[in-house]
Scaffold this motif. Sequence first.
Motif, PDB file in Angstrom:
ATOM      1  N   VAL A 373       0.865  -1.175   0.000  1.00  0.00           N
ATOM      2  CA  VAL A 373       0.000   0.000   0.000  1.00  0.00           C
ATOM      3  C   VAL A 373       0.901   1.224   0.000  1.00  0.00           C
ATOM      4  CG1 VAL A 373      -1.861   1.215   1.187  1.00  0.00           C
ATOM      5  CG2 VAL A 373      -1.728  -1.285   1.307  1.00  0.00           C
ATOM      6  N   HIS A 374       0.625   2.180  -0.886  1.00  0.00           N
ATOM      7  CA  HIS A 374       1.538   3.301  -1.088  1.00  0.00           C
ATOM      8  C   HIS A 374       0.777   4.623  -1.135  1.00  0.00           C
ATOM      9  CE1 HIS A 374       4.445   0.187  -2.253  1.00  0.00           C
ATOM     10  NE2 HIS A 374       3.469  -0.312  -2.997  1.00  0.00           N
ATOM     11  N   GLN A 375       1.384   5.655  -0.567  1.00  0.00           N
ATOM     12  CA  GLN A 375       0.848   7.009  -0.662  1.00  0.00           C
ATOM     13  C   GLN A 375       2.012   7.963  -0.914  1.00  0.00           C
ATOM     14  OE1 GLN A 375      -1.069   8.738   2.818  1.00  0.00           O
ATOM     15  NE2 GLN A 375      -2.298  10.091   1.527  1.00  0.00           N
ATOM     16  N   PRO A 376       2.047   8.618  -2.084  1.00  0.00           N
ATOM     17  CA  PRO A 376       3.183   9.483  -2.405  1.00  0.00           C
ATOM     18  C   PRO A 376       3.311  10.695  -1.492  1.00  0.00           C
ATOM     19  CG  PRO A 376       1.976   8.881  -4.394  1.00  0.00           C
ATOM     20  CD  PRO A 376       1.138   8.458  -3.232  1.00  0.00           C
ATOM     21  N   SER A 377       2.181  11.288  -1.069  1.00  0.00           N
ATOM     22  CA  SER A 377       2.240  12.482  -0.222  1.00  0.00           C
ATOM     23  C   SER A 377       0.938  12.618   0.544  1.00  0.00           C
ATOM     24  CB  SER A 377       2.481  13.743  -1.067  1.00  0.00           C
ATOM     25  OG  SER A 377       1.334  14.055  -1.842  1.00  0.00           O
ATOM     26  N   HIS A 378       0.978  13.423   1.594  1.00  0.00           N
ATOM     27  CA  HIS A 378      -0.235  13.754   2.352  1.00  0.00           C
ATOM     28  C   HIS A 378      -0.009  15.139   2.947  1.00  0.00           C
ATOM     29  CE1 HIS A 378       2.167  12.450   5.869  1.00  0.00           C
ATOM     30  NE2 HIS A 378       2.458  11.390   5.130  1.00  0.00           N
ATOM     31  N   GLU A 379      -0.460  16.146   2.227  1.00  0.00           N
ATOM     32  CA  GLU A 379      -0.098  17.525   2.547  1.00  0.00           C
ATOM     33  C   GLU A 379      -1.066  18.221   3.482  1.00  0.00           C
ATOM     34  OE1 GLU A 379       1.510  19.844  -0.495  1.00  0.00           O
ATOM     35  OE2 GLU A 379       2.740  18.204  -1.222  1.00  0.00           O
ATOM     36  N   GLY A 380      -2.114  17.532   3.891  1.00  0.00           N
ATOM     37  CA  GLY A 380      -3.012  18.106   4.878  1.00  0.00           C
ATOM     38  C   GLY A 380      -4.030  19.057   4.292  1.00  0.00           C
ATOM     39  N   LEU A 381      -3.557  20.119   3.659  1.00  0.00           N
ATOM     40  CA  LEU A 381      -4.439  21.136   3.097  1.00  0.00           C
ATOM     41  C   LEU A 381      -4.085  21.395   1.644  1.00  0.00           C
ATOM     42  CD1 LEU A 381      -4.391  23.761   6.015  1.00  0.00           C
ATOM     43  CD2 LEU A 381      -6.219  22.130   5.513  1.00  0.00           C
TER      44      LEU A 381
END
Length: 503
Positions: A373-381
Motif C-alpha cells: 500500500v503506497h501514498q506518495p504524499s499527504h499535505e493536509g491542506l
Amino acid sequence: MAGAIGQSRQTFGTFEFFRFRGRASVELEPHRRPAPRRPPSAAFSWQSCRSRYEFAGYHKRKPAHKPSPYLVAKLRSHEALQMRCGPGTAPYEKALRQLKSGDVAAAADDDDDGCRYVISIGYDRGLGNRIIAIASAFLYAVLTERALLVAPYNGDVAALFCEPFPGTTWLLPDGGRRFPLRRLRDLDGKSKESLGALLKSNAIVSGAAGVNGSTSSSWSSGAPPPYVYLHLDGGADYHDKLFYCDEQQRLLRGVPWLLMKTDSYLVPGLFLVPSLRGELERMFPEKDAVFHHLSRYLLHPANAVWHAITAYHREHLAGAGRLVGIQIRVYHEETPPVSQVVLDQAVLVTSLSSWYYEKIRDELVGGAVGGGVHQPSHEGLQRMGDTAHDMRALSEMYLLSTCDALLTTGFSTFGYVAQGLAGERPWLMPRRPVWDKEPATEVPEPPCARVASPEPCFHSPSYYDCAARRNYEDIGKAVPYIRRCEDVSWGIQLVNGSRQSQW
C-alpha cells in the motif's frame, strides 16, 4: 461490485476489502526508454518533453481509444493556426495594437490573417479545476478557430506542462504583465465587460423572432467590442450562461479577443449548442472519450514532474501484476470512522490526509499484501498558488491514471482528471453533501458503483433551452449521449449511447 471485480471479500472492522485474483500477463517496464519514434514536429524532441513519448507506455494494458481521423485533421489545422497567430508573430503584434487602441473597425477591415484569440484565465482554484478549464477553453478554441493563450496562475503552467503546440507557445507572454488588459484574474460576474453584463445593458440589441423561434442579435454600436469577458465559473448567472445559445455564439464570432474564466468542464454544455454539435459529433464518435483525447493531446507533464512520476512508479508500483488506485477527497472537517475501499496486489492511495493510507496499511497486517500500500504524499491542506504543491498533485493524477482499476470520490475534479487520462470508468464513492455536518456512522449502500462514463461532470450547466426559449424539461434527456451525473445530481455528463451505470 464484488462480482464484477473480484471473487473474495474480507471484512476488517469498519473496512471491507475486495481482492482481485490472478496476475496480469503483461508487466510494465517504465524504466526502459521506449523505442525512438519520429516526433510529430521538428519543434518537439524527446529531451524537451519525455512524457510526450513515454506516457502511452504506461497504458499498454488498457483498451485504446483511437482518435477519429477528423479529430486528428482538426488538431493539425489548429497547430497551424497557433503557429500563424501565436505570440511573436506579426498577426499577434497587430492584434495587440488593435486591442490597445480599441480600433475594432480597423481590425475588421484588415482581417487578412484571420487571427482571433481566446485566453484561459487561471485563478485561485485547485489544479483539477484549472486542468478541466484549460481543456474546455482549448476545445472551444478549436471549434471557433481561435488561437488559445493561457494566462497562468502564479506561473504554474510552465512548471507543470510542456508546450503542446509545435513552433510556438500557448503562454501569454510575461505572464500577462505586458498585456494591454491588466489584472485578468480580477474579472468576475460583476465586470461590465462580461457577456452577461453586456446582455443586461443596451450594448446588445435582439431582433424579432423568426419562423423557427430563433432571433438575431447585434451590437448596438454597430461594431463588436475589442474583447468580451466570458464568466463561466460556478457562480455564473442566467445571462452569463446564454453563452451556450447560438444567438450569442454568432455575436461572439466578430469579437477579436475572448477572455474565459471558468473552474468547470464546459464540454457537455458545448454539445448542447446546435451550431457546434455537428462538428463535435464528427470529432468525437466516442462521446465518453472527449476529455481523454483532449488531455492526452494537450497536457504533457514537464520533465521535472515526469521524473517524479516515473521514479515513484519504478520504485513502488512497477513490480505489481495489477494496480488499484484510490483517490479520496474529504469535504468535512471530521475524519469519517467508516470507509470503503477496493484492494489489489498493489494499492496507490492519494489523499490530502494520511489517515486513510494508515488505516488501510494497518488493517492489512502492515501493508504486506501483494505489492503493498503506497501514498506518495499527504499535505493536509490544498495550497492554492503553490507550484511545488501542484507539481506533486499533478504527478499523483498521472500515477492514478496508470492503475488498472480506479476508485474515486464524487465531485472531485482531481479524480475526474485521473479517470479521464486513463480513459477508464471508475468505481465511485458517493459524496456526502457538503451541508451534511453530522459525522458518518455507517457505510453507504451501495458503498460504491461503476459509473457510466470516465468523462468529468459539468457542475454548472445552463438549464435554458435557447431554441424553445424555456428551461429544459429534463436536461439529462436533451441529447442521447448527455445524462445527469451520478455524483452531482444537478450536473451533466457525456456518456456513450445507452451505457448505464451500475448503481
